[in-house]
Design a protein around this motif. Sequence first.
Motif, PDB file in Angstrom:
ATOM      1  N   PHE A   1       0.838  -1.201   0.000  1.00 23.28           N
ATOM      2  CA  PHE A   1       0.000   0.000   0.000  1.00 23.28           C
ATOM      3  C   PHE A   1       0.870   1.246   0.000  1.00 23.28           C
ATOM      4  O   PHE A   1       0.644   2.189  -0.777  1.00 23.28           O
ATOM      5  CB  PHE A   1      -0.918  -0.015   1.224  1.00 23.28           C
ATOM      6  CG  PHE A   1      -1.661   1.273   1.466  1.00 23.28           C
ATOM      7  CD1 PHE A   1      -2.807   1.579   0.748  1.00 23.28           C
ATOM      8  CD2 PHE A   1      -1.212   2.172   2.420  1.00 23.28           C
ATOM      9  CE1 PHE A   1      -3.496   2.771   0.983  1.00 23.28           C
ATOM     10  CE2 PHE A   1      -1.886   3.363   2.660  1.00 23.28           C
ATOM     11  CZ  PHE A   1      -3.035   3.664   1.937  1.00 23.28           C
ATOM     12  N   MET A   2       1.875   1.276   0.869  1.00 24.14           N
ATOM     13  CA  MET A   2       2.750   2.442   0.961  1.00 24.14           C
ATOM     14  C   MET A   2       3.518   2.668  -0.335  1.00 24.14           C
ATOM     15  O   MET A   2       3.684   3.802  -0.789  1.00 24.14           O
ATOM     16  CB  MET A   2       3.722   2.282   2.130  1.00 24.14           C
ATOM     17  CG  MET A   2       3.047   2.345   3.487  1.00 24.14           C
ATOM     18  SD  MET A   2       4.227   2.363   4.859  1.00 24.14           S
ATOM     19  CE  MET A   2       5.086   3.912   4.571  1.00 24.14           C
ATOM     20  N   GLU A   3       3.982   1.584  -0.950  1.00 23.84           N
ATOM     21  CA  GLU A   3       4.715   1.714  -2.208  1.00 23.84           C
ATOM     22  C   GLU A   3       3.828   2.296  -3.295  1.00 23.84           C
ATOM     23  O   GLU A   3       4.258   3.169  -4.069  1.00 23.84           O
ATOM     24  CB  GLU A   3       5.255   0.346  -2.633  1.00 23.84           C
ATOM     25  CG  GLU A   3       6.367  -0.181  -1.734  1.00 23.84           C
ATOM     26  CD  GLU A   3       6.734  -1.621  -2.045  1.00 23.84           C
ATOM     27  OE1 GLU A   3       6.210  -2.146  -3.064  1.00 23.84           O
ATOM     28  OE2 GLU A   3       7.513  -2.219  -1.288  1.00 23.84           O
ATOM     29  N   ALA A   4       2.583   1.832  -3.367  1.00 27.62           N
ATOM     30  CA  ALA A   4       1.654   2.334  -4.385  1.00 27.62           C
ATOM     31  C   ALA A   4       1.375   3.817  -4.185  1.00 27.62           C
ATOM     32  O   ALA A   4       1.358   4.597  -5.148  1.00 27.62           O
ATOM     33  CB  ALA A   4       0.351   1.535  -4.346  1.00 27.62           C
ATOM     34  N   VAL A   5       1.163   4.221  -2.931  1.00 28.94           N
ATOM     35  CA  VAL A   5       0.885   5.624  -2.651  1.00 28.94           C
ATOM     36  C   VAL A   5       2.107   6.484  -2.943  1.00 28.94           C
ATOM     37  O   VAL A   5       2.005   7.545  -3.577  1.00 28.94           O
ATOM     38  CB  VAL A   5       0.431   5.811  -1.190  1.00 28.94           C
ATOM     39  CG1 VAL A   5       0.278   7.306  -0.870  1.00 28.94           C
ATOM     40  CG2 VAL A   5      -0.877   5.076  -0.929  1.00 28.94           C
ATOM     41  N   GLU A   6       3.266   6.037  -2.474  1.00 23.75           N
ATOM     42  CA  GLU A   6       4.492   6.815  -2.689  1.00 23.75           C
ATOM     43  C   GLU A   6       4.764   7.016  -4.182  1.00 23.75           C
ATOM     44  O   GLU A   6       5.051   8.132  -4.634  1.00 23.75           O
ATOM     45  CB  GLU A   6       5.681   6.108  -2.039  1.00 23.75           C
ATOM     46  CG  GLU A   6       7.002   6.867  -2.194  1.00 23.75           C
ATOM     47  CD  GLU A   6       8.175   6.148  -1.561  1.00 23.75           C
ATOM     48  OE1 GLU A   6       9.248   6.762  -1.440  1.00 23.75           O
ATOM     49  OE2 GLU A   6       8.028   4.960  -1.190  1.00 23.75           O
ATOM     50  N   GLU A   7       4.669   5.954  -4.955  1.00 25.94           N
ATOM     51  CA  GLU A   7       4.907   6.057  -6.401  1.00 25.94           C
ATOM     52  C   GLU A   7       3.911   7.004  -7.058  1.00 25.94           C
ATOM     53  O   GLU A   7       4.282   7.813  -7.911  1.00 25.94           O
ATOM     54  CB  GLU A   7       4.826   4.666  -7.044  1.00 25.94           C
ATOM     55  CG  GLU A   7       5.970   3.740  -6.665  1.00 25.94           C
ATOM     56  CD  GLU A   7       5.785   2.347  -7.232  1.00 25.94           C
ATOM     57  OE1 GLU A   7       4.771   2.125  -7.949  1.00 25.94           O
ATOM     58  OE2 GLU A   7       6.645   1.475  -6.968  1.00 25.94           O
ATOM     59  N   SER A   8       2.654   6.931  -6.656  1.00 25.10           N
ATOM     60  CA  SER A   8       1.618   7.780  -7.256  1.00 25.10           C
ATOM     61  C   SER A   8       1.827   9.247  -6.892  1.00 25.10           C
ATOM     62  O   SER A   8       1.663  10.139  -7.732  1.00 25.10           O
ATOM     63  CB  SER A   8       0.225   7.331  -6.801  1.00 25.10           C
ATOM     64  OG  SER A   8      -0.058   6.026  -7.265  1.00 25.10           O
TER      65      SER A   8
END
Length: 343
Positions: A215-222
Amino acid sequence: MASETEVDGFAPLRIARVVRETADAVSLVLDVPEHCARRFRYQAGQFLTLRVTVGGRDLRRCYSMSSAPVEDELRITVKRDPGGVVSNWINDTVVEGDEVHVGPPEGRFVLRGDLSGATEVVAFAGGSGITPIMSLARAAVDDPDRRVRVFYANRSRESVIFARPLDRLVAEHGERVLVHKHFDEDDGVVTPAAIEAFIEPAGDAHYYVCGPGPFMEAVEESLLAAGVKESRLHLERFTVAVPEPNAMDESSVTEDVVIELDRKKVVASYRRGDTLLQTARSAGLRAPASCETGSCGTCMARIVEGSARMLNNDALDDDEVDEGWVLTCQSLPTSRRVRMTYE
């Protein structure tokens, strides 16, 4: 002045109240005696380190505060974790009146000082990642000119922690607070499109992210893809890094570690796979440490000879790393000899 019953910086605190948040999450309200009040002053978003004995083992775990200083209360929230020895023990056995040993508040996942006026706090929480986000939100709304927006993702409605407190924040503060609840059971996992749609109206904001790794990776990348500056993106990770096979291979070249602590110098033989903190302890030294997850900075030391690799670093900034500082609880030596000093 420290309490006479404190050991290694951990104070015995009584549990004043136990609040069952969900079937698998519980909040503990801690009673801080007057002589400990100064040591336990905290900033919203910080965490406490608990030291407990479970099954004869002395264990330490970090838990974020879900309260905020404006509430004049010290509360942590612990979610049950499959295989989590301490989190399950807390959920199953702890009752009002019990005593736990607690280290002082630590952590850098806090509101930034340049937030003022119409600047927004935009937060993304997944599952139990709502704990520090709740603390930040409660503190942020204390500023009448600040807006707070929270994107909260859960697998199902039953797993939502702080459902009613979040609703109260919205009811009490009107348009200044927006909470969007995402449920995987209805809409699938969080997508970049959902993240981008949520941040689109945001102005000059700081962004806070806490939750499971994917979840954190998806948010950070976005967020980065949307043009958010790294200086305005703040992450809080709950997971502890484990040595990768190649990291273990690097550490196998090390023969000894020279440790300077409290005006003493000790040459310790190195055991493959141990962190620098474990090496210091094996040498009989009372090396400083608290969270042991790379989050607090208590165990930091400076490498003055040789090199080491950090598995996780959520406490030191780039300048400190460039000066040779490492988190010993997360550092594996990568040279034949390493000399480090605690200053």
